[in-house]
Design a protein around this motif. Structure first.
Motif, PDB file in Angstrom:
ATOM      1  N   HIS A  78       0.696  -1.179   0.103  1.00 29.35           N
ATOM      2  CA  HIS A  78      -0.064   0.192  -0.290  1.00 29.35           C
ATOM      3  C   HIS A  78       0.822   1.205   0.100  1.00 29.35           C
ATOM      4  N   LYS A 121       1.300   4.208  -2.986  1.00 32.21           N
ATOM      5  CA  LYS A 121       0.896   5.534  -2.481  1.00 32.21           C
ATOM      6  C   LYS A 121       2.009   6.284  -2.854  1.00 32.21           C
ATOM      7  N   TYR A 135      -1.587   9.447  -4.451  1.00 27.37           N
ATOM      8  CA  TYR A 135      -3.011   9.583  -3.941  1.00 27.37           C
ATOM      9  C   TYR A 135      -3.489   8.010  -3.576  1.00 27.37           C
ATOM     10  N   GLU A 136      -4.445   8.216  -2.721  1.00 33.85           N
ATOM     11  CA  GLU A 136      -5.374   6.718  -2.348  1.00 33.85           C
ATOM     12  C   GLU A 136      -6.408   6.575  -3.363  1.00 33.85           C
ATOM     13  N   TRP A 155      -6.050   0.010   2.793  1.00 35.18           N
ATOM     14  CA  TRP A 155      -6.502   1.165   1.686  1.00 35.18           C
ATOM     15  C   TRP A 155      -7.829   1.640   2.510  1.00 35.18           C
ATOM     16  N   ASP A 177      -6.917   3.809   5.305  1.00 33.70           N
ATOM     17  CA  ASP A 177      -6.244   5.185   4.759  1.00 33.70           C
ATOM     18  C   ASP A 177      -7.318   6.309   4.413  1.00 33.70           C
TER      19      ASP A 177
END
Length: 271
Positions: free
Chosen positions: A23, A27, A32-33, A56, A59
């Motif tokens: 993850h 990122k 960005y997520e 995810w 976050d």
């Protein structure tokens, strides 16, 4: 996640830490997520399928209003944190995403996110997965997909290159065909999605070693899974490559590169 849950990778503590590290890798790569082109609304509903540890969702829960509903689904809950650790607007449940979703989930979501499905698809057939996503989405809803192209890789160093050649023979013998990843945009278009953005390439310098470290861990999981298969030839091949992988572990910070190619896509349900 596969029919009958024949997931070849692991679900232990080290495997969960590896998912969380991936993850971070994504990122760093994307910046960005939740894709910035996706409209944010106060009461939107977002689903993630194959959610793994839920990292995810956890976050993006920090970035979106608490009224946004965030639902994670996986075929196994073995990597979920304890329920008391979930943000109030996050729920995690069980779901097989290679069959039709239950009626109460059909057409419910503004966004469906999926990531790193490459170990889960058999026979180069993504039709059930894409149809499942489409069923979850509202008309005009968005699909955000990040995956690993294991065909067009960046591998540097003679021992790493030799290992890649030999492990690919095991993948072939085990029936793992990864060519579909580079074809995701066309496959989505065929299923009634409008592809808004599609990117592929390599990791930047600051992310190359992070990819190498996490990928070597994935390859260990693959080998452990291959050793459990009933095919004795695959078992033997995996045991032989386990020794070579041990050598790569010792060299990961000494100039070897073992990277898959990142593929990312944003699409919208257009029918």
């Amino acid at each position: 996640m596969t029919r009958g849950d024949d997931y070849v990778l692991g679900r232990g503590l080290a495997d969960s830490v590896r998912l969380d590290a991936q993850h971070l890798l994504w990122k760093m790569h994307k910046g960005y997520e939740l894709h910035p082109l996706i409209p944010r609304t106060d009461n939107m509903k977002i689903a993630e399928i194959g959610t793994g540890t839920g990292i995810w969702l956890f976050d993006i829960a920090r970035q979106l209003p608490s009224s946004v509903q965030l639902h994670g689904f996986d075929i196994s809950d073995n990597q979920y944190p304890s329920k008391e650790l979930w943000p109030k607007n996050v729920s995690l449940g069980l779901l097989n995403s290679l069959i039709d979703p239950p009626a109460h989930l059909v057409g419910q979501y503004d966004v469906v996110h999926l990531r790193m499905w490459v170990p889960n698809i058999r026979g180069n057939d993504t039709s059930a997965l894409i149809q499942h996503v489409k069923s979850l989405l509202k008309p005009g809803g968005y699909i955000q997909w990040e995956d690993a192209d294991l065909v067009h890789q960046y591998v540097k160093g003679p021992k790493a290159q030799e290992f890649e050649r030999r492990i690919n023979k095991i993948f072939d013998k085990a029936g793992l065909d990864f060519r579909w990843v580079s074809d995701i945009p066309d496959r989505l278009t065929e299923k009634g999605f409008l592809v808004l953005e599609s990117e592929s390439g390599r990791f930047e310098l600051d992310s190359i070693q992070e990819c190498t470290k996490t990928y070597l861990l994935v390859l260990r999981e693959y080998i452990n899974g291959f050793k459990k298969l009933p095919d004795l030839d695959i078992q033997q091949m995996a045991k032989e490559e386990e020794i070579a992988l041990d050598q790569l572990y010792l060299q990961y910070s000494h100039g070897i590169v073992y990277n898959w190619s990142p593929v990312s896509l944003l699409g919208r349900r257009d029918d």
